[in-house]
Design an enzyme around this catalytic site. Structure first.
Site, PDB file in Angstrom:
ATOM      1  N   ASP A 104      -2.556   8.514   7.406  1.00 54.29           N
ATOM      2  CA  ASP A 104      -3.503   7.663   8.124  1.00 54.29           C
ATOM      3  C   ASP A 104      -2.732   6.788   9.108  1.00 54.29           C
ATOM      4  OD1 ASP A 104      -2.349   5.631   6.623  1.00 54.29           O
ATOM      5  OD2 ASP A 104      -4.070   5.347   5.293  1.00 54.29           O
ATOM      6  N   HIS A 144       0.334   5.169   6.757  1.00 58.23           N
ATOM      7  CA  HIS A 144       0.988   5.699   5.562  1.00 58.23           C
ATOM      8  C   HIS A 144       1.402   7.160   5.714  1.00 58.23           C
ATOM      9  CE1 HIS A 144      -1.819   2.446   4.328  1.00 58.23           C
ATOM     10  NE2 HIS A 144      -0.728   2.031   3.702  1.00 58.23           N
ATOM     11  N   SER A 204       0.802  -1.218   0.000  1.00 60.06           N
ATOM     12  CA  SER A 204       0.000   0.000   0.000  1.00 60.06           C
ATOM     13  C   SER A 204       0.835   1.268   0.000  1.00 60.06           C
ATOM     14  CB  SER A 204      -0.947   0.009   1.203  1.00 60.06           C
ATOM     15  OG  SER A 204      -0.230  -0.129   2.420  1.00 60.06           O
TER      16      SER A 204
END
Length: 298
Positions: free
Chosen positions: A258, A261, A37
């Site tokens: 978040d 990240h 991600s």
């Protein structure tokens, strides 16, 4: 394993394989991305998975101000590397637009949770145990310039602080794992380069790059390096970033977007060291030097 911790374990497995591959010198370089991600730019939009970033407030600072599948408020690491290369970002591997001349730009194979194949993570661990040089397969496929990122400060992300921290300290067990893994990665890459007789593979010391601004936030213009910009609960580190989450007004002063990240601002600092960092950050050379050496071979 609890649900909040599962994505972090996936990130560890993915980060071992996170790479930016630029094949042999040519008129136009193709840029291929593998990872999780941290570098996914939309593959999971096409998958049946809960690991998605295709709804606001993701993308709030992206040029279109729309969520694209990037786990960021704006651009992620491959996007910013593409800027330095003077190229458009490589499209997601699963995008129906990836055809024709777009293929010459490259492709992004990253997937949040490494979910393009259900057993990707398990398969990676199995192969890594049997073959300590899985990255050599990239060379066999034609890659001649490959950046392999080390593991960052996993124990310091807001999700881990929310679960384990009493006063902002990083999770010690995860940091011990990081400190065990990263030197072994560097040794493995050195061995690969020796075997190939060329500095094809470069390691990025993402742990040090992150700690530069985590330990000295004011120097980099950050006012908060522990609380996520988007989230809820302690450190905004509980659950997903959604339209119902708290969202900070100024993303440029937060290191984390978040629970896991970085913000685009932090990503730009990371890529800056990829491009220009000395051997404390990039070994044996940085990406700018690698590209200059490539131009000399033209």
């Amino acid at each position: 394993m609890d649900a909040a911790r599962a994505p972090l374990l996936a990130s560890v497995l993915c980060l071992l394989a996170a790479a930016a591959a630029l094949p042999a010198a040519s008129a136009a370089r193709a840029f291929f991305v593998f990872g999780d991600s941290l570098v996914d730019n939309g593959n999971n939009n096409y998958l049946l998975t809960t690991a998605r970033a295709d709804a606001p407030p993701y993308g709030i600072d992206f040029p279109t101000h729309r969520a694209t599948g990037r786990f960021s408020n704006g651009l992620n690491i491959p996007d910013i590397i593409s800027e330095h290369l003077g190229a458009e970002p490589a499209l997601p591997y699963l995008s129906p637009e990836l055809r024709g001349e777009k293929l010459l730009v490259g492709a992004n194979f990253a997937s949040a949770g490494v979910g393009i194949l259900n057993d990707t993570g398990i398969q990676f661990v199995r192969e890594h145990r049997q073959d300590r040089r899985p990255a050599a397969r990239l060379y066999e496929l034609g890659a001649r310039q490959v950046v392999v990122t080390g593991t960052g400060p996993l124990g310091c992300v807001p999700a881990e602080l929310a679960l384990h921290s009493q006063s902002g300290e990083c999770a010690a067990d995860l940091m011990r794992a990081v400190n065990l893994f990263n030197p072994q990665l560097v040794d493995m890459v050195r061995g690969l380069n020796r075997a190939l007789g060329a500095d094809v593979f470069v390691t990025a010391n993402t742990l040090r790059i992150n700690f530069d601004y985590l330990n000295n936030p004011q120097k980099y213009g950050f006012t908060n390096v522990q609380v996520a910009c988007c989230g809820q609960g302690p450190y905004n580190g509980i659950g997903l970033c959604t339209a119902a989450s708290n969202v900070c007004a100024n993303r440029d002063v937060f290191a984390f977007w978040d629970a896991f990240h970085p913000t685009e601002r932090a990503n730009r600092i990371i890529v800056g060291q990829f491009m220009h960092g000395d051997t404390d950050y990039m070994h044996p050379v940085n990406l700018s030097t690698m590209l200059a050496m490539d131009r000399e071979r033209l």
